[in-house]
Design a protein around this motif. Structure first.
Motif, PDB file in Angstrom:
ATOM      1  N   ASP A 247      33.115  10.910  58.887  1.00 39.05           N
ATOM      2  CA  ASP A 247      34.455  10.361  59.137  1.00 39.05           C
ATOM      3  C   ASP A 247      34.368   9.147  60.050  1.00 39.05           C
ATOM      4  O   ASP A 247      33.479   9.060  60.893  1.00 39.05           O
ATOM      5  CB  ASP A 247      35.348  11.402  59.810  1.00 39.05           C
TER       6      ASP A 247
ATOM      7  N   VAL B 113      36.763   6.935  62.764  1.00 40.56           N
ATOM      8  CA  VAL B 113      37.987   7.010  63.562  1.00 40.56           C
ATOM      9  C   VAL B 113      38.357   5.596  64.002  1.00 40.56           C
ATOM     10  O   VAL B 113      37.563   4.920  64.654  1.00 40.56           O
ATOM     11  CB  VAL B 113      37.806   7.934  64.783  1.00 40.56           C
TER      12      VAL B 113
ATOM     13  N   GLU C  51      33.887   7.165  68.257  1.00 39.64           N
ATOM     14  CA  GLU C  51      32.852   8.109  67.828  1.00 39.64           C
ATOM     15  C   GLU C  51      33.463   9.317  67.120  1.00 39.64           C
ATOM     16  O   GLU C  51      32.917   9.811  66.135  1.00 39.64           O
ATOM     17  CB  GLU C  51      32.077   8.562  69.066  1.00 39.64           C
ATOM     18  N   SER C  52      34.590   9.804  67.618  1.00 44.30           N
ATOM     19  CA  SER C  52      35.248  10.965  67.012  1.00 44.30           C
ATOM     20  C   SER C  52      36.697  11.025  67.478  1.00 44.30           C
ATOM     21  O   SER C  52      37.049  10.440  68.513  1.00 44.30           O
ATOM     22  CB  SER C  52      34.538  12.265  67.406  1.00 44.30           C
ATOM     23  N   LYS C  53      37.512  11.774  66.737  1.00 43.89           N
ATOM     24  CA  LYS C  53      38.900  11.940  67.170  1.00 43.89           C
ATOM     25  C   LYS C  53      38.954  12.771  68.447  1.00 43.89           C
ATOM     26  O   LYS C  53      39.838  12.580  69.284  1.00 43.89           O
ATOM     27  CB  LYS C  53      39.758  12.555  66.071  1.00 43.89           C
ATOM     28  N   GLU C  54      37.990  13.668  68.644  1.00 43.21           N
ATOM     29  CA  GLU C  54      37.953  14.459  69.867  1.00 43.21           C
ATOM     30  C   GLU C  54      37.724  13.577  71.097  1.00 43.21           C
ATOM     31  O   GLU C  54      38.363  13.763  72.131  1.00 43.21           O
ATOM     32  CB  GLU C  54      36.865  15.541  69.768  1.00 43.21           C
ATOM     33  N   LYS C  55      36.819  12.600  70.971  1.00 42.09           N
ATOM     34  CA  LYS C  55      36.561  11.703  72.104  1.00 42.09           C
ATOM     35  C   LYS C  55      37.756  10.780  72.350  1.00 42.09           C
ATOM     36  O   LYS C  55      38.082  10.482  73.500  1.00 42.09           O
ATOM     37  CB  LYS C  55      35.278  10.914  71.890  1.00 42.09           C
TER      38      LYS C  55
ATOM     39  N   VAL D 220      41.967   8.832  61.045  1.00 39.00           N
ATOM     40  CA  VAL D 220      40.679   9.464  60.797  1.00 39.00           C
ATOM     41  C   VAL D 220      40.448   9.286  59.306  1.00 39.00           C
ATOM     42  O   VAL D 220      41.182   9.825  58.473  1.00 39.00           O
ATOM     43  CB  VAL D 220      40.680  10.962  61.182  1.00 39.00           C
TER      44      VAL D 220
END
Length: 169
Positions: free
Chosen positions: A12, A14, A73-77, A117
């Motif tokens: 994915d 982001v 890097e990611s949706k969490e970050k 995303v």
């Protein structure tokens, strides 16, 4: 000879679009701080790569509208940064929320963001005689042949083979 490359993104992607619009040019005392806040957040993120910002591109859409395309890097970050109490972003939003609760007039400067995303297989890129830019700057770049000459081939590329029993795209 033309050198063509594509982004080496895997999985994915982001993307965050974030910006501001000057609604009243004369309200310099309000929109200049908003612009500086945006630049300071980028500077702070550049100093702390563990937060997850991979790359950014600053753009203008008009003399009134400025924005940044960010690759995370990611949706969490991204979410962790947006909610981190020690991040400058948190301080800026706290100040905006206090102003709203106090009934202070707004409207002189607009702020906005859109987050996406993008699943693997839903993005592709091509760069001709370009240094790493945008998605390629965020994820690296490879020769076009590594992902396919045509957009349909690059969309079909997967970073890992499909599990046994699943059809590939």
């Amino acid at each position: 000879m033309v050198s063509r490359t594509t982004a080496d993104a895997k999985g994915d992607v982001v993307v965050l679009l974030i910006g501001m619009r000057i609604n009243r040019f004369r309200a310099v005392h309000l929109w200049v701080p908003a612009m500086y806040a945006m630049l300071r957040m980028l500077r702070d993120l550049a100093r702390d790569p563990e937060r997850g910002l991979r790359e950014k591109v600053l753009l203008t859409a008009s003399p009134r509208t400025y924005y940044v395309v960010q690759y995370w890097e990611s949706k969490e970050k991204l979410y962790a940064y947006a909610t981190a109490p020690d991040a400058f972003h948190h301080k800026v939003w706290a100040r905006i929320n206090r102003m709203e609760r106090a009934g202070k007039p707004r409207g002189q400067v607009g702020i906005w963001h859109e987050a996406y995303v993008v699943p693997e297989g839903s993005y592709e890129s091509i760069y001709a005689d370009m240094p790493a830019f945008g998605l390629a700057a965020a994820h690296g770049q490879v020769p076009l042949a590594a992902r396919g000459r045509y957009a349909k081939d690059r969309f079909a590329h997967r970073s890992a083979p499909a599990p046994a029993g699943e059809k590939s795209a």
